[in-house]
Design a protein around this motif. Structure first.
Motif, PDB file in Angstrom:
ATOM      1  N   ARG A 105     -19.894  -2.757  -1.247  1.00 12.15           N
ATOM      2  CA  ARG A 105     -18.345  -2.349  -1.467  1.00 12.15           C
ATOM      3  C   ARG A 105     -18.417  -1.309  -2.687  1.00 12.15           C
ATOM      4  O   ARG A 105     -18.864  -1.948  -3.827  1.00 12.15           O
ATOM      5  N   THR A 148     -16.960  -0.038  -6.240  1.00 10.91           N
ATOM      6  CA  THR A 148     -16.079   0.004  -7.189  1.00 10.91           C
ATOM      7  C   THR A 148     -15.922   1.252  -8.182  1.00 10.91           C
ATOM      8  O   THR A 148     -16.686   2.224  -7.792  1.00 10.91           O
ATOM      9  N   THR A 207     -13.004  -5.059  -5.052  1.00 17.66           N
ATOM     10  CA  THR A 207     -13.504  -4.022  -5.467  1.00 17.66           C
ATOM     11  C   THR A 207     -13.436  -3.767  -6.884  1.00 17.66           C
ATOM     12  O   THR A 207     -13.473  -2.336  -7.088  1.00 17.66           O
TER      13      THR A 207
END
Ligand SMILES: Cc1cc2nc3c(=O)[nH]c(=O)nc-3n(C[C@H](O)[C@H](O)[C@H](O)COP(=O)(O)O)c2cc1C
Length: 328
Positions: free
Chosen positions: A209, A211, A236
């Motif tokens: 995921r 960030t 995130t």
């Protein structure tokens, strides 16, 4: 003089604690010898990354972290640790000799950190939005300071972006460098593997995921559909970005950086905060020199990390004590 059974059992407990230290790719580059009332901690150069760690800097950071665990164990079990770091220039792999000194009563802080040694885990994804309190950050910086290192908390957006971009560039360069990339892949454990070293396939998300800004992860899966349960890695937030630095850049500084790292990680863990590491750029001398000049005021960057709150419960493996301890 005969060593008392009590001292032997304290030194064995110190080895048990030492082996839970963090190390690059979980290489666990250490071994221990109990000889009478002394415990020797040795770097295992066979486990050093030939390409990613030519100088042994990362190996000695891992050994330094193991040494901090040993010191905490001795003190928690009622003995002042008497430590000689890198005591013999003719035996460079001898990282430290530790003796159980006079009886002491463990202070609360020692007990707190000792209890976290097996609980602490590296995180490899985003963090939740829960903040890391400023007070805790100041305490972590103070912890690093007690071991002669400095925790530079990266507060400006521009600096954070620079660090994220350099990490991305370093990771891209690593992925294109086939021998270096394969060296990382060799320390990735396939799912269900019985190996007791390397990074477990459940230790990172299947689908990374992103960030904002994004800090590239190491590529442990290397094209395989490996990775832990995505539900564990849904957060995130980047978290708080920090660089651990030292004033010197020689072997004692690296052992010191490892001790500082472990002290601050255990303190963070005791307060519900985990760390994710992104050390790709520090394996490249040019990028490391750039970071030293541009972001670290000329000090030497030893670890790049993000700190934050996570609810993931990834597992960790270590070699059994029997594989790393020699008793004479
Ligand atoms: C010098 C050093 C460099 C590291 N670099 C990274 C890194 O770039 N990426 C990462 O995911 N973990 C990194 N780690 C964390 C290790 O992968 C981790 O400590 C090891 O797998 C053992 O797992 P544990 O920390 O959960 O016990 C590093 C650790 C050390 C000591």
């Amino acid at each position: 003089m005969e060593t008392s059974p009590e001292i032997t059992s304290v030194l064995r407990a110190a080895v048990e604690a030492g082996r839970w230290a963090p190390s690059v790719h979980n290489t666990q580059p250490w071994s221990f010898v109990i000889d009478g009332s002394e415990l020797a901690l040795r770097a295992d150069d066979e486990r050093r990354l030939r390409l990613g760690d030519a100088t042994g800097r990362q190996m000695l950071i891992g050994c330094g972290a193991a040494l901090l665990n040993v010191r905490l164990a001795l003190r928690a079990l009622g003995h002042e640790p008497v430590v000689r770091v890198l005591p013999d220039p003719d035996r460079p792999v001898l990282v430290a000799i530790v003796r159980a000194g006079q009886a002491v009563t463990a202070d609360d802080d020692t007990r707190l950190l000792y209890a976290e040694i097996e609980r602490r885990r590296t995180h490899r994804a985003g963090f939740t939005d829960l903040p890391v309190p400023d007070r805790l950050l100041r305490a972590l910086a103070a912890r690093a300071g007690t071991e002669d290192a400095h925790l530079h908390l990266v507060s400006s957006e521009a600096e954070t972006r620079i660090l994220a971009q350099i990490t991305g560039a370093a990771q891209d360069a690593l992925s294109r460098d086939r021998p270096a990339d394969l060296e990382v892949a060799r320390w990735a454990r396939r799912p269900g593997s019985g190996r007791t070293d390397g990074v477990p396939a459940t230790g990172y998300p299947r689908e990374p995921r992103v960030t904002r800004p994004h800090f590239a992860q190491r590529d442990y899966a290397h094209g395989h559909p490996w990775g832990g349960d995505d539900d564990q890695f849904f957060s995130t937030s980047t978290g708080v970005v920090a660089i651990l630095t030292t004033s010197g850049d020689r072997r004692p500084d690296w052992v010191g950086a490892g001790q500082a790292l472990q002290r601050l990680l255990l303190h963070a863990c005791a307060h519900g905060v985990s760390a994710a590491f992104h050390t790709q750029a520090l394996e490249n001398p040019h990028l490391r020199a750039f970071l030293s000049e541009e972001l670290c005021a000329g000090r030497h960057p030893q670890m790049i990390m993000r700190l934050g709150v996570t609810f993931d419960g990834s597992s960790a493996v270590r070699r059994p004590v029997g594989d790393i301890l020699d008793e004479r």
